[in-house]
Motif scaffolding. Sequence first.
Motif, PDB file in Angstrom:
ATOM      1  N   SER A 139      30.053  37.603  37.970  1.00 37.78           N
ATOM      2  CA  SER A 139      29.094  37.359  38.519  1.00 37.78           C
ATOM      3  C   SER A 139      30.288  38.110  40.417  1.00 37.78           C
ATOM      4  O   SER A 139      31.112  37.848  40.191  1.00 37.78           O
ATOM      5  N   ASP A 140      29.394  38.474  41.021  1.00 40.79           N
ATOM      6  CA  ASP A 140      29.868  38.858  42.699  1.00 40.79           C
ATOM      7  C   ASP A 140      30.583  37.812  43.381  1.00 40.79           C
ATOM      8  O   ASP A 140      31.937  38.307  44.527  1.00 40.79           O
ATOM      9  N   GLU A 141      30.765  36.616  43.133  1.00 45.25           N
ATOM     10  CA  GLU A 141      30.820  35.142  43.402  1.00 45.25           C
ATOM     11  C   GLU A 141      31.944  34.673  43.208  1.00 45.25           C
ATOM     12  O   GLU A 141      32.862  34.948  44.019  1.00 45.25           O
ATOM     13  N   MET A 142      32.337  35.824  41.937  1.00 47.29           N
ATOM     14  CA  MET A 142      34.218  35.744  41.623  1.00 47.29           C
ATOM     15  C   MET A 142      34.690  36.668  42.253  1.00 47.29           C
ATOM     16  O   MET A 142      35.813  36.438  42.260  1.00 47.29           O
ATOM     17  N   PHE A 143      34.738  37.944  42.523  1.00 45.77           N
ATOM     18  CA  PHE A 143      35.577  38.195  42.960  1.00 45.77           C
ATOM     19  C   PHE A 143      35.794  37.958  45.133  1.00 45.77           C
ATOM     20  O   PHE A 143      36.679  38.412  45.123  1.00 45.77           O
ATOM     21  N   GLU A 144      34.434  37.581  45.485  1.00 46.55           N
ATOM     22  CA  GLU A 144      34.361  37.090  46.760  1.00 46.55           C
ATOM     23  C   GLU A 144      35.464  35.811  47.293  1.00 46.55           C
ATOM     24  O   GLU A 144      36.647  35.149  48.115  1.00 46.55           O
ATOM     25  N   HIS A 145      35.858  34.665  45.774  1.00 46.04           N
ATOM     26  CA  HIS A 145      36.045  33.878  45.491  1.00 46.04           C
ATOM     27  C   HIS A 145      36.873  33.315  44.998  1.00 46.04           C
ATOM     28  O   HIS A 145      36.513  32.931  43.844  1.00 46.04           O
ATOM     29  N   PRO A 146      38.169  34.761  44.270  1.00 47.08           N
ATOM     30  CA  PRO A 146      38.695  34.731  42.936  1.00 47.08           C
ATOM     31  C   PRO A 146      39.509  32.858  42.244  1.00 47.08           C
ATOM     32  O   PRO A 146      40.538  33.217  41.277  1.00 47.08           O
ATOM     33  N   LEU A 147      38.802  32.251  43.520  1.00 46.66           N
ATOM     34  CA  LEU A 147      39.481  30.973  43.184  1.00 46.66           C
ATOM     35  C   LEU A 147      38.645  30.222  41.793  1.00 46.66           C
ATOM     36  O   LEU A 147      38.761  29.012  41.779  1.00 46.66           O
ATOM     37  N   LEU A 148      37.240  30.799  41.583  1.00 45.13           N
ATOM     38  CA  LEU A 148      36.694  30.307  40.412  1.00 45.13           C
ATOM     39  C   LEU A 148      36.948  30.203  39.624  1.00 45.13           C
ATOM     40  O   LEU A 148      36.204  30.769  38.558  1.00 45.13           O
ATOM     41  N   ARG A 149      39.057  30.239  38.942  1.00 45.02           N
ATOM     42  CA  ARG A 149      38.749  30.334  37.317  1.00 45.02           C
ATOM     43  C   ARG A 149      39.705  28.940  37.210  1.00 45.02           C
ATOM     44  O   ARG A 149      39.268  28.188  37.901  1.00 45.02           O
ATOM     45  N   ASP A 150      39.692  29.787  35.807  1.00 45.16           N
ATOM     46  CA  ASP A 150      40.492  28.224  35.439  1.00 45.16           C
ATOM     47  C   ASP A 150      41.163  28.813  34.343  1.00 45.16           C
ATOM     48  O   ASP A 150      41.417  29.941  33.552  1.00 45.16           O
ATOM     49  N   LYS A 151      42.936  28.848  35.187  1.00 45.76           N
ATOM     50  CA  LYS A 151      44.022  29.940  34.133  1.00 45.76           C
ATOM     51  C   LYS A 151      43.720  28.750  32.713  1.00 45.76           C
ATOM     52  O   LYS A 151      45.032  29.788  32.005  1.00 45.76           O
ATOM     53  N   ASP A 152      44.087  27.830  32.874  1.00 46.14           N
ATOM     54  CA  ASP A 152      44.420  27.449  31.530  1.00 46.14           C
ATOM     55  C   ASP A 152      42.589  27.337  30.236  1.00 46.14           C
ATOM     56  O   ASP A 152      43.358  26.763  29.068  1.00 46.14           O
ATOM     57  N   ASP A 153      42.079  27.835  30.647  1.00 41.50           N
ATOM     58  CA  ASP A 153      40.911  27.881  29.971  1.00 41.50           C
ATOM     59  C   ASP A 153      39.899  28.996  30.520  1.00 41.50           C
ATOM     60  O   ASP A 153      40.159  29.100  31.247  1.00 41.50           O
ATOM     61  N   GLY A 154      38.761  29.214  29.492  1.00 41.06           N
ATOM     62  CA  GLY A 154      37.953  30.314  29.979  1.00 41.06           C
ATOM     63  C   GLY A 154      37.852  31.687  29.068  1.00 41.06           C
ATOM     64  O   GLY A 154      38.288  31.566  28.274  1.00 41.06           O
ATOM     65  N   TRP A 155      37.083  32.399  30.004  1.00 41.76           N
ATOM     66  CA  TRP A 155      36.822  33.898  28.928  1.00 41.76           C
ATOM     67  C   TRP A 155      37.893  35.269  29.660  1.00 41.76           C
ATOM     68  O   TRP A 155      37.934  34.947  31.186  1.00 41.76           O
ATOM     69  N   GLN A 156      38.970  35.920  29.307  1.00 44.93           N
ATOM     70  CA  GLN A 156      39.418  36.868  29.572  1.00 44.93           C
ATOM     71  C   GLN A 156      38.628  37.807  29.867  1.00 44.93           C
ATOM     72  O   GLN A 156      38.564  38.469  28.952  1.00 44.93           O
ATOM     73  N   ALA A 157      38.772  38.190  30.859  1.00 44.28           N
ATOM     74  CA  ALA A 157      37.428  39.410  32.006  1.00 44.28           C
ATOM     75  C   ALA A 157      38.646  40.502  31.685  1.00 44.28           C
ATOM     76  O   ALA A 157      39.763  40.408  32.896  1.00 44.28           O
ATOM     77  N   ILE A 158      38.584  41.755  30.559  1.00 43.98           N
ATOM     78  CA  ILE A 158      39.691  42.605  30.651  1.00 43.98           C
ATOM     79  C   ILE A 158      38.861  43.655  32.606  1.00 43.98           C
ATOM     80  O   ILE A 158      37.611  44.225  31.195  1.00 43.98           O
ATOM     81  N   PHE A 159      39.397  43.937  33.441  1.00 44.58           N
ATOM     82  CA  PHE A 159      38.994  45.008  33.786  1.00 44.58           C
ATOM     83  C   PHE A 159      39.242  46.669  33.519  1.00 44.58           C
ATOM     84  O   PHE A 159      38.467  47.860  33.895  1.00 44.58           O
ATOM     85  N   GLY A 160      40.843  46.536  33.061  1.00 37.15           N
ATOM     86  CA  GLY A 160      41.273  48.160  33.072  1.00 37.15           C
ATOM     87  C   GLY A 160      42.390  47.890  32.318  1.00 37.15           C
ATOM     88  O   GLY A 160      43.346  46.485  32.465  1.00 37.15           O
ATOM     89  N   VAL A 161      42.928  48.561  31.637  1.00 41.73           N
ATOM     90  CA  VAL A 161      44.121  48.785  31.462  1.00 41.73           C
ATOM     91  C   VAL A 161      45.416  49.992  32.328  1.00 41.73           C
ATOM     92  O   VAL A 161      44.726  51.528  31.680  1.00 41.73           O
ATOM     93  N   ASN A 162      45.815  50.400  32.697  1.00 43.54           N
ATOM     94  CA  ASN A 162      46.785  51.185  33.830  1.00 43.54           C
ATOM     95  C   ASN A 162      48.132  51.403  33.102  1.00 43.54           C
ATOM     96  O   ASN A 162      48.471  50.333  32.514  1.00 43.54           O
TER      97      ASN A 162
END
Length: 72
Positions: free
Chosen positions: A23-46
């Motif tokens: 969601s857009d909120e996740m970009f506005e508040h990047p701490l809304l994540r769980d570093k130990d669990d959750g989904w891995q969303a890959i935006f790009g490979v550079n």
Amino acid sequence: MEEDDEKIVSFNNGMVPNELTISDEMFEHPLLRDKDDGWQAIFGVNTISSYRKRRLAAKLMNYVIQDVDRLH
């Protein structure tokens, strides 16, 4: 992450959200994540342009897939 003489030449970026949908909120508040669990969303490979065509992006993505398989 791929390195050449300690220089990062290829990496993937993204986040680990707690929800399947990003969601857009996740970009506005990047701490809304769980570093130990959750989904891995890959935006790009550079990859630095001079290192392209060496299958580094494929190698990185295969590493991510193997890591996910290992964890689940």
